[in-house]
Design a protein around this motif. Structure first.
Motif, PDB file in Angstrom:
ATOM      1  N   GLN A 167      -1.829   7.059  -6.782  1.00  0.00           N
ATOM      2  CA  GLN A 167      -2.139   5.878  -5.960  1.00  0.00           C
ATOM      3  C   GLN A 167      -1.080   5.719  -4.852  1.00  0.00           C
ATOM      4  O   GLN A 167      -1.408   5.455  -3.696  1.00  0.00           O
ATOM      5  CB  GLN A 167      -2.201   4.604  -6.815  1.00  0.00           C
ATOM      6  CG  GLN A 167      -3.399   4.525  -7.726  1.00  0.00           C
ATOM      7  CD  GLN A 167      -4.687   4.449  -6.929  1.00  0.00           C
ATOM      8  OE1 GLN A 167      -4.793   3.738  -5.933  1.00  0.00           O
ATOM      9  NE2 GLN A 167      -5.684   5.210  -7.349  1.00  0.00           N
ATOM     10  N   LEU A 168       0.175   5.858  -5.234  1.00  0.00           N
ATOM     11  CA  LEU A 168       1.279   5.726  -4.274  1.00  0.00           C
ATOM     12  C   LEU A 168       1.174   6.796  -3.194  1.00  0.00           C
ATOM     13  O   LEU A 168       1.310   6.509  -2.000  1.00  0.00           O
ATOM     14  CB  LEU A 168       2.619   5.825  -5.013  1.00  0.00           C
ATOM     15  CG  LEU A 168       3.874   5.580  -4.190  1.00  0.00           C
ATOM     16  CD1 LEU A 168       3.858   4.190  -3.560  1.00  0.00           C
ATOM     17  CD2 LEU A 168       5.115   5.733  -5.057  1.00  0.00           C
ATOM     18  N   GLU A 169       0.899   8.028  -3.594  1.00  0.00           N
ATOM     19  CA  GLU A 169       0.762   9.127  -2.645  1.00  0.00           C
ATOM     20  C   GLU A 169      -0.441   8.909  -1.732  1.00  0.00           C
ATOM     21  O   GLU A 169      -0.370   9.126  -0.522  1.00  0.00           O
ATOM     22  CB  GLU A 169       0.621  10.445  -3.416  1.00  0.00           C
ATOM     23  CG  GLU A 169       0.795  11.662  -2.542  1.00  0.00           C
ATOM     24  CD  GLU A 169       0.780  12.936  -3.361  1.00  0.00           C
ATOM     25  OE1 GLU A 169      -0.001  13.837  -2.991  1.00  0.00           O
ATOM     26  OE2 GLU A 169       1.528  13.033  -4.350  1.00  0.00           O
ATOM     27  N   SER A 170      -1.533   8.448  -2.308  1.00  0.00           N
ATOM     28  CA  SER A 170      -2.744   8.192  -1.535  1.00  0.00           C
ATOM     29  C   SER A 170      -2.497   7.091  -0.497  1.00  0.00           C
ATOM     30  O   SER A 170      -2.882   7.217   0.663  1.00  0.00           O
ATOM     31  CB  SER A 170      -3.878   7.798  -2.483  1.00  0.00           C
ATOM     32  OG  SER A 170      -4.995   7.356  -1.747  1.00  0.00           O
ATOM     33  N   ARG A 171      -1.869   6.030  -0.927  1.00  0.00           N
ATOM     34  CA  ARG A 171      -1.595   4.917   0.004  1.00  0.00           C
ATOM     35  C   ARG A 171      -0.585   5.342   1.062  1.00  0.00           C
ATOM     36  O   ARG A 171      -0.693   4.945   2.230  1.00  0.00           O
ATOM     37  CB  ARG A 171      -1.102   3.698  -0.759  1.00  0.00           C
ATOM     38  CG  ARG A 171      -2.223   3.063  -1.532  1.00  0.00           C
ATOM     39  CD  ARG A 171      -1.818   1.790  -2.164  1.00  0.00           C
ATOM     40  NE  ARG A 171      -2.922   1.274  -2.954  1.00  0.00           N
ATOM     41  CZ  ARG A 171      -2.864   0.198  -3.670  1.00  0.00           C
ATOM     42  NH1 ARG A 171      -1.756  -0.497  -3.712  1.00  0.00           N
ATOM     43  NH2 ARG A 171      -3.909  -0.201  -4.343  1.00  0.00           N
TER      44      ARG A 171
END
Length: 154
Positions: free
Chosen positions: A11-15
């Motif tokens: 999620q962090l990487e995607s955001r």
């Protein structure tokens, strides 16, 4: 716990990727504006520096010309003093005359008739009964030779 950690990382990487995509054009525009402002500032500083140099050169020339005029005037005054040339200005009842003209403030003067000292002139003497604006309260005498003037307090 490991799966939650992986999900959180994804999620962090995607955001992070979506924020990079979203802000990349904005950041590029900001950097472009900063470079443009740096260029404008550099140009303005360079122009100001050139103006300062030109102004300093002009002031130097004016100072040199003034120094030359002062030297010439000084030489002429010295020559006159060696020749013994003099001028006397007498004002009858000077205190009554000062009161009559209301010369009771610093900077106000009475002036002699024009006269020549040899080849130097036209000259005038000025009496400042209450002093000049710079030397308030001190009687002063000024000598004007053409466009040049000098003042002495006593």
């Amino acid at each position: 716990l490991q799966e939650a950690s992986r999900w959180y990382s994804e999620q962090l990487e995607s955001r992070t990727e979506s924020w990079k995509k979203m802000w990349k054009p904005e950041l590029a525009d900001c950097w472009k504006q900063i470079r443009s402002l740096e260029h404008d500032l550099s140009t303005a500083v360079s122009s100001f520096s050139s103006e300062c140099e030109a102004s300093a050169e002009a002031a130097g020339r004016q100072f040199s010309e003034l120094s030359s005029h002062v030297k010439s005037l000084s030489d002429e005054v010295e020559l006159l003093s060696m020749r013994g040339l003099a001028h006397e200005w007498q004002v009858q009842s000077v205190m009554d005359y000062v009161a009559y003209l209301a010369l009771d403030e610093p900077g106000l003067w009475m002036e002699s008739d024009e006269f020549m000292l040899g080849s130097v002139g036209p000259c005038n003497l000025r009496l400042y009964p209450c002093g000049t604006r710079e030397k308030k309260g001190q009687c002063a005498v000024g000598l004007t030779i053409g466009e040049y003037s000098s003042c002495s307090s006593s």
